[in-house]
Each structure stands twice: as structure tokens, then as C-alpha cells.
Motif scaffolding. Structure first.
Motif, PDB file in Angstrom:
ATOM      1  N   UNK A 176       0.812  -1.216   0.000  1.00  0.00           N
ATOM      2  CA  UNK A 176       0.000   0.000   0.000  1.00  0.00           C
ATOM      3  C   UNK A 176       0.842   1.261   0.000  1.00  0.00           C
ATOM      4  N   UNK A 177       2.161   1.132  -0.053  1.00  0.00           N
ATOM      5  CA  UNK A 177       3.004   2.310  -0.209  1.00  0.00           C
ATOM      6  C   UNK A 177       3.738   2.770   1.022  1.00  0.00           C
ATOM      7  N   UNK A 178       3.724   1.994   2.103  1.00  0.00           N
ATOM      8  CA  UNK A 178       4.395   2.422   3.336  1.00  0.00           C
ATOM      9  C   UNK A 178       5.906   2.549   3.126  1.00  0.00           C
ATOM     10  N   UNK A 179       6.511   1.511   2.568  1.00  0.00           N
ATOM     11  CA  UNK A 179       7.951   1.548   2.301  1.00  0.00           C
ATOM     12  C   UNK A 179       8.269   2.551   1.208  1.00  0.00           C
ATOM     13  N   UNK A 180       7.432   2.606   0.185  1.00  0.00           N
ATOM     14  CA  UNK A 180       7.683   3.490  -0.949  1.00  0.00           C
ATOM     15  C   UNK A 180       7.632   4.950  -0.536  1.00  0.00           C
ATOM     16  N   UNK A 181       6.769   5.296   0.402  1.00  0.00           N
ATOM     17  CA  UNK A 181       6.720   6.679   0.865  1.00  0.00           C
ATOM     18  C   UNK A 181       8.037   7.067   1.518  1.00  0.00           C
ATOM     19  N   UNK A 182       8.636   6.129   2.264  1.00  0.00           N
ATOM     20  CA  UNK A 182       9.943   6.384   2.836  1.00  0.00           C
ATOM     21  C   UNK A 182      10.999   6.576   1.757  1.00  0.00           C
ATOM     22  N   UNK A 183      10.940   5.756   0.711  1.00  0.00           N
ATOM     23  CA  UNK A 183      11.895   5.892  -0.393  1.00  0.00           C
ATOM     24  C   UNK A 183      11.723   7.229  -1.105  1.00  0.00           C
ATOM     25  N   UNK A 184      10.470   7.669  -1.232  1.00  0.00           N
ATOM     26  CA  UNK A 184      10.211   8.955  -1.856  1.00  0.00           C
ATOM     27  C   UNK A 184      10.810  10.093  -1.031  1.00  0.00           C
ATOM     28  N   UNK A 226      15.449   3.804   8.143  1.00  0.00           N
ATOM     29  CA  UNK A 226      15.730   2.415   8.515  1.00  0.00           C
ATOM     30  C   UNK A 226      14.700   1.512   7.850  1.00  0.00           C
ATOM     31  N   UNK A 227      15.203   0.456   7.212  1.00  0.00           N
ATOM     32  CA  UNK A 227      14.347  -0.463   6.487  1.00  0.00           C
ATOM     33  C   UNK A 227      14.491  -1.862   7.052  1.00  0.00           C
ATOM     34  N   UNK A 228      13.607  -2.791   6.651  1.00  0.00           N
ATOM     35  CA  UNK A 228      13.621  -4.136   7.236  1.00  0.00           C
ATOM     36  C   UNK A 228      14.962  -4.845   7.090  1.00  0.00           C
ATOM     37  N   UNK A 229      15.140  -5.894   7.883  1.00  0.00           N
ATOM     38  CA  UNK A 229      16.358  -6.691   7.861  1.00  0.00           C
ATOM     39  C   UNK A 229      16.600  -7.230   6.458  1.00  0.00           C
ATOM     40  N   UNK A 230      17.813  -7.095   5.984  1.00  0.00           N
ATOM     41  CA  UNK A 230      18.195  -7.611   4.672  1.00  0.00           C
ATOM     42  C   UNK A 230      18.645  -9.056   4.839  1.00  0.00           C
ATOM     43  N   UNK A 249      13.219  10.961  11.165  1.00  0.00           N
ATOM     44  CA  UNK A 249      13.407   9.511  11.260  1.00  0.00           C
ATOM     45  C   UNK A 249      12.274   8.805  10.531  1.00  0.00           C
ATOM     46  N   UNK A 250      12.641   7.860   9.670  1.00  0.00           N
ATOM     47  CA  UNK A 250      11.657   7.026   8.985  1.00  0.00           C
ATOM     48  C   UNK A 250      12.007   5.575   9.280  1.00  0.00           C
ATOM     49  N   UNK A 251      11.208   4.951  10.139  1.00  0.00           N
ATOM     50  CA  UNK A 251      11.445   3.560  10.556  1.00  0.00           C
ATOM     51  C   UNK A 251      10.404   2.678   9.894  1.00  0.00           C
ATOM     52  N   UNK A 252      10.831   1.890   8.921  1.00  0.00           N
ATOM     53  CA  UNK A 252       9.910   1.078   8.142  1.00  0.00           C
ATOM     54  C   UNK A 252       9.995  -0.381   8.565  1.00  0.00           C
ATOM     55  N   UNK A 253       8.950  -0.864   9.225  1.00  0.00           N
ATOM     56  CA  UNK A 253       8.870  -2.266   9.651  1.00  0.00           C
ATOM     57  C   UNK A 253      10.144  -2.713  10.374  1.00  0.00           C
ATOM     58  N   UNK A 254      10.689  -1.818  11.171  1.00  0.00           N
ATOM     59  CA  UNK A 254      11.937  -2.104  11.867  1.00  0.00           C
ATOM     60  C   UNK A 254      11.760  -3.210  12.903  1.00  0.00           C
TER      61      UNK A 254
END
Length: 367
Positions: A57-65, A168-172, A263-268
Motif C-alpha cells: 500500500x506504499x508504506x515503504x515506498x513513501x519512505x523511499x520517496x 531504517x528499512x527491514x532486515x536484509x 526519522x523514517x522507521x519502516x517495519x523495523x
């Protein structure tokens, strides 16, 4: 940096998308202190933005934007935007209103025309940054109206001073992820040890390696993990939740040390126990002093039980039947007006129509 408003069209999957980070009136006895500019109490902003929604739904993409935008303020490179345009045959637009440490409301405006050549050129991309002073009695809305009416000045990206940001993005899972670390800070190792011991009770201690720069060791009874320059030498001994502790520790330490504003914490906390996520989030919110702002995405409905203002919660929804407005932004405070309204019950009863459609999964059972 404080993000006040985002409008985007034809970049990533966003089409005519709009999200606003102001709120209309002061909340009495709010659990989040000082959600306004100092000495500009009418200029209110959402210091904490909990972004929820189903997958894709765009949660991660909004952070990338937002990361594209903040990195533009570093070097002025336009190609990072044109590389993310969804339909090159159509125009694209991005508008972001933001505030820095100065009492100025800035507006970043980018307009890109349809692609007419093999690749975009600098002439195809029109980027301007405007600003207007924030007077003592101004709200965001009054300042934004001046920008709308072009009662403002123009500046360039290198003249905009910010205090940094952290995404910050999810574990790689590939194991190549580089974790942010600040071992030279005296608080960092202590915070890291406290968090890792909470996530994994078998962790005995965390020790800085004085002989090697930017290196520390996490010790268990029968093994250890070495982290050098943010990379784990033997990550197989650490669970995904323990690895998440590295990023969580950095964020809390950087807040204590006033290192960043955004700070943008995405599914951390995807691999972290719900109670630990709530405890860490409460600490992060408590340390958001001054002109700081948090964006926090999560699937954890237990977060809804935290005593946060309703305006802190935004839900994203994808409407595949509407090609012109596929991702919608739903603010909880637009629906729940009374202080006694339960956000948890509203979500459980799908008031915002954001629950995932499960009928296709149940059709599998009929095979």
C-alpha cells in the motif's frame, strides 16, 4: 527537518497522492509534548506519524520517496526522480512542504514533462524551492496559503540547512546489510547491550574492541559475533530480531545525541516481540525533543492500544479499481472525533476499509 505536506503524482505507484502532517487544534493532555514550533504555537505538526496498512500500500515506498527528496538537498541531482517515474508518457509532479531549524516554511516543487527523448535531460525537469517566513501567530495553513499565492521568495537546495535524517528499512536477509553504528559514543554500547539483552536473554555482554576502529563484539556463552564498520562477520549466530536491535540502538542513541531531525522507521520491528516494540517506540517518542519528527510503519495492531493522539495514525489503502488515485491516505482523526472513540475497535471493525481481502485465500481451501 519537519515534513508538513506531500503531494505526488506519477512517481513510484503514487497517483494524485496527498498526505498532510498538520493538525487543526491543540490536544489537551496529549501524551506527545510540544507538537508545535517553539514560540510559534499555532504552527502545529504531527511529531509522530504511525503509518499502517496492508502489504503493497506504499508504506515503504513513501519512505523511499522522502529519501529521494532529502538526498536531493545534499547534491541537487534530478535523475534520482526521473528514474522513478511510473509512466514516462505522462507528466510527473512532486511537492513537499517542510520546515528546518529556521522559522521558514519551504516548498519543494518539481514538475517533469512527458518523456520526448531517449532519456530525460535537465531541461525536462523543473525544480524550484520557495519559502515564506513563519510569523509568531502563523499556522501551517496561513503560511501554505502565501506559498499558494506566490507571496514568497525563491532559494536553491544548497542554501537549505538541515540537521540530517535517518531511514531504517527491514532486515536484509542477504546478509549484506550495513548497520548504522556510533561506537565512539559512550552511550551507544550501553544502549546496545541493554536492547540486545532484552531481545536475547542469552547475550552476556557487548564489548568495544579498542585495538580495531569501529568494531565491537557481542558475546554469548559459547560464541560471539563481530561487527566491524556496520557489517556482521558471522551473522548466522544472530536471530533476525537480535539484528534489528542494532538499528534500534542506533536510533535511540542518535536521538539522545541530537544527531538527526527526521526519522523514517519502516517495519523495523517485524521480528521483534510486540511488547518490546511498544516499549522501544515509547522511548523513541519520549526522546523526540525539539524540531524532530518520526515516521513509523508497522503491521502490529497492538500499537493502537498506546495512548497516542488519534491524529498520529494514518492508514494507507490501495484501490486497484481507481487508476487515477490508486493509493489513498486515510487519517484516523477525520473519522474519530471524540476522545472516547476507540481506535483499536475502529480498526477491528474495518471502519477505514483497510482490511486485506481474504476471499482468494479461502478459495484455496475449496480446491
Amino acid at each position: 527537518m519537519i515534513i508538513m505536506d506531500i503531494k505526488v503524482d506519477n512517481i513510484y505507484a503514487f497517483k494524485d497522492f496527498h498526505i498532510n502532517m498538520s493538525y487543526p487544534k491543540k490536544i489537551v493532555n496529549s501524551t506527545i509534548e510540544n507538537e508545535f514550533l517553539e514560540e510559534r504555537t499555532n504552527f502545529r505538526y504531527k511529531k509522530v506519524n504511525i503509518i499502517m496498512g496492508t502489504n503493497a500500500t506504499g508504506k515503504t515506498t513513501m519512505g523511499k520517496l522522502l529519501m529521494l527528496f532529502t538526498n536531493y538537498l545534499n547534491d541537487g541531482g534530478y535523475k534520482r526522480f526521473t528514474n522513478r517515474i511510473a509512466d514516462v508518457k505522462k507528466a510527473a509532479k512532486l511537492q513537499i512542504d517542510f520546515v528546518t531549524n529556521e522559522n521558514l516554511l519551504y516548498r519543494f516543487e518539481m514538475n517533469v514533462g512527458p518523456k520526448t527523448q531517449k532519456s530525460y535531460t535537465e531541461e525536462d525537469v523543473d525544480i524550484k524551492i520557495f519559502y515564506t517566513p513563519i510569523e509568531t501567530r502563523d499556522s501551517y495553513e496561513t503560511c501554505a496559503s502565501r506559498l499558494d499565492m506566490c507571496e514568497c521568495e525563491e532559494t536553491t537546495y544548497e542554501k537549505v540547512n538541515t540537521n540530517g535524517w535517518k531511514f531504517s528499512y527491514p532486515i536484509d536477509s542477504s546478509g549484506d546489510k550495513v548497520y548504522s553504528t556510533i561506537e565512539e559514543n559512550s552511550k551507544y554500547i550501553y544502549i546496545l547491550q541493554q536492547i540486545l539483552k532484552t531481545l536475547d536473554s542469552s547475550v552476556e555482554e557487548v564489548v568495544k574492541v579498542s585495538e580495531v576502529e569501529n568494531t565491537y563484539v557481542i558475546k554469548w556463552k559459547n560464541c560471539s559475533a563481530i561487527i566491524k564498520d556496520g557489517k556482521i562477520a558471522n551473522g548466522e549466530v544472530m536471530s533476525s530480531g537480535t539484528k534489528a536491535g542494532l538499528e534500534i540502538s542506533y536510533i535511540i542513541t542518535s536521538l539522545l545525541c541530537d544527531m538527526h531531525d527526521l526519522y523514517y522507521c519502516d517495519e523495523l520491528f517485524s521480528y521483534v516481540n510486540s511488547d518490546i516494540e511498544k516499549a522501544c517506540l515509547s522511548i523513541i517518542i519520549e526522546k523526540l525533543s525539539g524540531r524532530k519528527q518520526l515516521f513509523f510503519t508497522t503491521h502490529n495492531s497492538d500499537i493502537l492500544d498506546m495512548q497516542l493522539p488519534k491524529h498520529s495514525f494514518t492508514f494507507l489503502k490501495k484501490d486497484v479499481n481507481n487508476e487515477d488515485d490508486s493509493i489513498k491516505c486515510i487519517a484516523a482523526s477525520q473519522y474519530l472525533k471524540r476522545s472516547t472513540d476507540s481506535l483499536k475497535h475502529a480498526v477491528e471493525n474495518d471502519l477505514f476499509c483497510t482490511a486485506p481481502e481474504l476471499h482468494r485465500l479461502f478459495e484455496i481451501a475449496d480446491l
